[in-house]
Design a protein around this motif. Sequence first.
Motif, PDB file in Angstrom:
ATOM      1  N   MET A 170       0.831  -1.185   0.000  1.00 48.40           N
ATOM      2  CA  MET A 170       0.000   0.000   0.000  1.00 48.40           C
ATOM      3  C   MET A 170       0.873   1.245   0.000  1.00 48.40           C
ATOM      4  O   MET A 170       1.892   1.262   0.683  1.00 48.40           O
ATOM      5  N   PRO A 171       0.439   2.248  -0.746  1.00 50.17           N
ATOM      6  CA  PRO A 171      -0.659   2.226  -1.693  1.00 50.17           C
ATOM      7  C   PRO A 171      -0.219   1.618  -3.028  1.00 50.17           C
ATOM      8  O   PRO A 171       0.955   1.633  -3.372  1.00 50.17           O
ATOM      9  N   THR A 172      -1.183   1.086  -3.742  1.00 47.23           N
ATOM     10  CA  THR A 172      -0.972   0.603  -5.101  1.00 47.23           C
ATOM     11  C   THR A 172      -2.013   1.279  -5.982  1.00 47.23           C
ATOM     12  O   THR A 172      -3.179   1.400  -5.597  1.00 47.23           O
ATOM     13  N   PHE A 173      -1.583   1.715  -7.134  1.00 52.18           N
ATOM     14  CA  PHE A 173      -2.469   2.359  -8.098  1.00 52.18           C
ATOM     15  C   PHE A 173      -2.439   1.545  -9.378  1.00 52.18           C
ATOM     16  O   PHE A 173      -1.367   1.280  -9.912  1.00 52.18           O
ATOM     17  N   ILE A 174      -3.604   1.150  -9.852  1.00 51.91           N
ATOM     18  CA  ILE A 174      -3.657   0.473 -11.139  1.00 51.91           C
ATOM     19  C   ILE A 174      -4.424   1.354 -12.112  1.00 51.91           C
ATOM     20  O   ILE A 174      -5.376   2.038 -11.748  1.00 51.91           O
ATOM     21  N   TYR A 175      -3.955   1.352 -13.330  1.00 54.51           N
ATOM     22  CA  TYR A 175      -4.545   2.154 -14.391  1.00 54.51           C
ATOM     23  C   TYR A 175      -5.216   1.196 -15.364  1.00 54.51           C
ATOM     24  O   TYR A 175      -4.594   0.255 -15.845  1.00 54.51           O
ATOM     25  N   LEU A 176      -6.479   1.469 -15.637  1.00 48.76           N
ATOM     26  CA  LEU A 176      -7.272   0.593 -16.498  1.00 48.76           C
ATOM     27  C   LEU A 176      -7.782   1.355 -17.703  1.00 48.76           C
ATOM     28  O   LEU A 176      -8.045   2.549 -17.632  1.00 48.76           O
ATOM     29  N   LYS A 177      -7.945   0.638 -18.772  1.00 48.93           N
ATOM     30  CA  LYS A 177      -8.610   1.152 -19.967  1.00 48.93           C
ATOM     31  C   LYS A 177      -9.548   0.054 -20.434  1.00 48.93           C
ATOM     32  O   LYS A 177      -9.109  -1.072 -20.702  1.00 48.93           O
ATOM     33  N   GLU A 178     -10.819   0.376 -20.444  1.00 50.45           N
ATOM     34  CA  GLU A 178     -11.852  -0.595 -20.823  1.00 50.45           C
ATOM     35  C   GLU A 178     -11.743  -1.863 -19.988  1.00 50.45           C
ATOM     36  O   GLU A 178     -11.877  -2.977 -20.487  1.00 50.45           O
ATOM     37  N   GLY A 179     -11.425  -1.695 -18.699  1.00 54.49           N
ATOM     38  CA  GLY A 179     -11.365  -2.813 -17.770  1.00 54.49           C
ATOM     39  C   GLY A 179     -10.085  -3.632 -17.811  1.00 54.49           C
ATOM     40  O   GLY A 179      -9.947  -4.597 -17.069  1.00 54.49           O
ATOM     41  N   LYS A 180      -9.138  -3.231 -18.651  1.00 55.70           N
ATOM     42  CA  LYS A 180      -7.881  -3.977 -18.766  1.00 55.70           C
ATOM     43  C   LYS A 180      -6.738  -3.188 -18.146  1.00 55.70           C
ATOM     44  O   LYS A 180      -6.627  -1.974 -18.340  1.00 55.70           O
ATOM     45  N   LEU A 181      -5.871  -3.898 -17.444  1.00 56.36           N
ATOM     46  CA  LEU A 181      -4.712  -3.290 -16.804  1.00 56.36           C
ATOM     47  C   LEU A 181      -3.756  -2.760 -17.862  1.00 56.36           C
ATOM     48  O   LEU A 181      -3.338  -3.501 -18.758  1.00 56.36           O
ATOM     49  N   ILE A 182      -3.416  -1.474 -17.753  1.00 52.68           N
ATOM     50  CA  ILE A 182      -2.450  -0.894 -18.681  1.00 52.68           C
ATOM     51  C   ILE A 182      -1.215  -0.368 -17.969  1.00 52.68           C
ATOM     52  O   ILE A 182      -0.192  -0.121 -18.605  1.00 52.68           O
ATOM     53  N   ASP A 183      -1.298  -0.191 -16.647  1.00 50.33           N
ATOM     54  CA  ASP A 183      -0.150   0.305 -15.904  1.00 50.33           C
ATOM     55  C   ASP A 183      -0.390   0.114 -14.412  1.00 50.33           C
ATOM     56  O   ASP A 183      -1.523  -0.095 -13.984  1.00 50.33           O
ATOM     57  N   LYS A 184       0.687   0.223 -13.637  1.00 56.27           N
ATOM     58  CA  LYS A 184       0.601   0.020 -12.193  1.00 56.27           C
ATOM     59  C   LYS A 184       1.724   0.800 -11.518  1.00 56.27           C
ATOM     60  O   LYS A 184       2.855   0.804 -12.007  1.00 56.27           O
ATOM     61  N   VAL A 185       1.397   1.464 -10.412  1.00 52.73           N
ATOM     62  CA  VAL A 185       2.389   2.166  -9.598  1.00 52.73           C
ATOM     63  C   VAL A 185       2.224   1.682  -8.166  1.00 52.73           C
ATOM     64  O   VAL A 185       1.119   1.677  -7.635  1.00 52.73           O
TER      65      VAL A 185
END
Length: 93
Positions: free
Chosen positions: A57-72
């Motif tokens: 924690m913390p984790t940030f996930i970036y989605l486009k149309e429900g699909k994972l495109i990036d993660k921090v």
Amino acid sequence: MHVGHDVVHFTASWSRTCRVIAPVVADLAKKLPNGIYLKVDVDELKTVAEEWNVEAMPTFIYLKEGKLIDKVVGAKKDELQQRIVLTNLVHKV
């Protein structure tokens, strides 16, 4: 039609870094409103955190149309903003 990014912020009430980064994320959501910002408490929604393989924690996930495109992973203010801008530029509809 939603054409922006989606950012899921995995957090925990016991995490000091999560408490520090929370207002930063809220500010980014105001400055970069093309996306949907969700906040998930890992203690309340353990199965969701497990499904997305969240281990810190913390984790940030970036989605486009429900699909994972990036993660921090971590409270990296500058990186969070850069990734939001980049995902909007690279993953336009």
